[in-house]
Structures are given as structure tokens and as C-alpha cells.
Design a protein around this motif. Structure first.
Motif, PDB file in Angstrom:
ATOM      1  N   ALA A  94       0.603  -1.187  -0.006  1.00 32.06           N
ATOM      2  CA  ALA A  94       0.087  -0.070  -0.024  1.00 32.06           C
ATOM      3  C   ALA A  94       1.045   1.140  -0.192  1.00 32.06           C
ATOM      4  CB  ALA A  94      -0.907   0.072   1.237  1.00 32.06           C
ATOM      5  N   HIS A  95       1.962   1.184   0.430  1.00 28.75           N
ATOM      6  CA  HIS A  95       2.791   2.359   0.500  1.00 28.75           C
ATOM      7  C   HIS A  95       3.642   2.540  -0.772  1.00 28.75           C
ATOM      8  CE1 HIS A  95       5.753   5.158   2.008  1.00 28.75           C
ATOM      9  NE2 HIS A  95       6.723   4.469   1.238  1.00 28.75           N
ATOM     10  N   LEU A  96       3.820   1.295  -1.569  1.00 34.93           N
ATOM     11  CA  LEU A  96       4.238   1.471  -3.005  1.00 34.93           C
ATOM     12  C   LEU A  96       3.423   1.881  -4.088  1.00 34.93           C
ATOM     13  CD1 LEU A  96       6.761  -1.514  -2.581  1.00 34.93           C
ATOM     14  CD2 LEU A  96       7.348   0.696  -2.129  1.00 34.93           C
ATOM     15  N   SER A  97       2.055   1.485  -3.810  1.00 37.41           N
ATOM     16  CA  SER A  97       1.160   1.779  -4.769  1.00 37.41           C
ATOM     17  C   SER A  97       0.287   3.000  -4.629  1.00 37.41           C
ATOM     18  CB  SER A  97       0.164   0.675  -4.950  1.00 37.41           C
ATOM     19  OG  SER A  97      -0.698   0.695  -5.711  1.00 37.41           O
ATOM     20  N   LYS A  98      -0.108   3.809  -5.641  1.00 36.53           N
ATOM     21  CA  LYS A  98      -1.032   4.725  -5.515  1.00 36.53           C
ATOM     22  C   LYS A  98      -2.398   4.531  -5.760  1.00 36.53           C
ATOM     23  CE  LYS A  98       2.482   7.542  -5.046  1.00 36.53           C
ATOM     24  NZ  LYS A  98       2.623   8.048  -3.930  1.00 36.53           N
ATOM     25  N   SER A  99      -2.907   3.293  -6.356  1.00 36.52           N
ATOM     26  CA  SER A  99      -4.187   2.866  -6.743  1.00 36.52           C
ATOM     27  C   SER A  99      -4.878   2.156  -5.480  1.00 36.52           C
ATOM     28  CB  SER A  99      -3.961   2.148  -7.931  1.00 36.52           C
ATOM     29  OG  SER A  99      -5.158   1.568  -8.307  1.00 36.52           O
ATOM     30  N   LYS A 100      -5.973   2.653  -5.158  1.00 32.14           N
ATOM     31  CA  LYS A 100      -6.861   1.779  -4.181  1.00 32.14           C
ATOM     32  C   LYS A 100      -7.080   0.592  -4.733  1.00 32.14           C
ATOM     33  CE  LYS A 100      -9.740   5.277  -3.522  1.00 32.14           C
ATOM     34  NZ  LYS A 100      -9.412   6.836  -3.853  1.00 32.14           N
TER      35      LYS A 100
END
Length: 128
Positions: A53-59
Motif C-alpha cells: 500500500a505504501h508503494l502503490s498509488k491505486s486503491k
């Protein structure tokens, strides 16, 4: 990053206790529910989900990847411990719940940031 991992660990523990309470209804003490293999696997899934979740920008991407992480960790637990519960269903369920938690937290944080920006602009005279 540490905050998201911590959120993942805490939410993984809560989801694990919830799933353990459903699967093992005879257990009545909270410490027994916390020390089950299901809760440990959910905590691991939450920690890995916090990193992703820290590395990704998409929910949506976080949601789907957490389902995959949940399935993989529950299959590994099944291989290591030999527990005969359905790893696919439990992994997908735990991953979906954790993915939903991360998506909700990200949406609340984003809404709060927008609200604070709008509030600052209104104080400066925007919208009069």
C-alpha cells in the motif's frame, strides 16, 4: 511506510481474530483467538499489504493485490502446517477485508486533505 505497515499489522490482527471467531466458535477467550494460525497468517498478510500500500498509488490495485497476497500466504500456511481449511476462500476473504480497510483509510485521508485545502482557501477569501 512504517505507519502503513503498523496499520496493516493491527488490522490484520483484528481481521484474524474475527475470522478465527467465525471458524472456531468454541473458543471463548480473546488470547486464544489471537494465538491461532489464522490470526498469525492474517497479520503477515497485513504487514505485506502495508508495504504494498505504501508503494502503490491505486486503491483498486491495492485491493486486488492484497487478495492475491492473502491467497498466497494462506496457501503457504497450508503447506507448512498442514491445516485442512480452505486456503483459497480464507485468503481471498482476509485479503479483501484488508484491501477494503486500506482503501477506506486512503479515501478518508484524501478527503481530509482536500477539506483542509478548501478550508485554508476559504479563510483567505476564496468563494466570497
Amino acid at each position: 511506510m512504517i505507519r502503513k505497515i503498523f496499520i496493516g499489522l493491527i488490522s490484520g490482527a483484528l481481521v484474524g481474530i474475527f475470522v478465527s471467531a467465525i471458524i472456531q466458535p468454541t473458543t471463548t477467550e480473546l488470547i486464544e483467538l489471537f494465538l491461532t494460525k489464522i490470526t498469525a497468517t492474517a497479520i503477515i498478510t497485513g504487514g505485506l499489504g502495508g508495504v504494498y500500500a505504501h508503494l502503490s498509488k491505486s486503491k483498486l490495485q491495492v485491493f486486488f493485490v492484497l487478495i492475491i497476497i492473502g491467497i498466497i500466504t494462506f496457501y503457504l500456511k497450508r503447506i507448512i502446517t498442514g491445516q485442512n481449511l480452505d486456503a483459497l476462500t480464507m485468503g481471498a476473504f482476509v485479503g479483501a477485508m484488508l484491501g477494503g480497510i486500506f482503501a477506506i483509510i486512503r479515501k478518508i485521508k484524501h478527503t481530509y486533505i482536500i477539506y483542509m485545502k478548501l478550508r485554508k482557501r476559504r479563510r483567505k477569501g476564496f468563494g466570497k
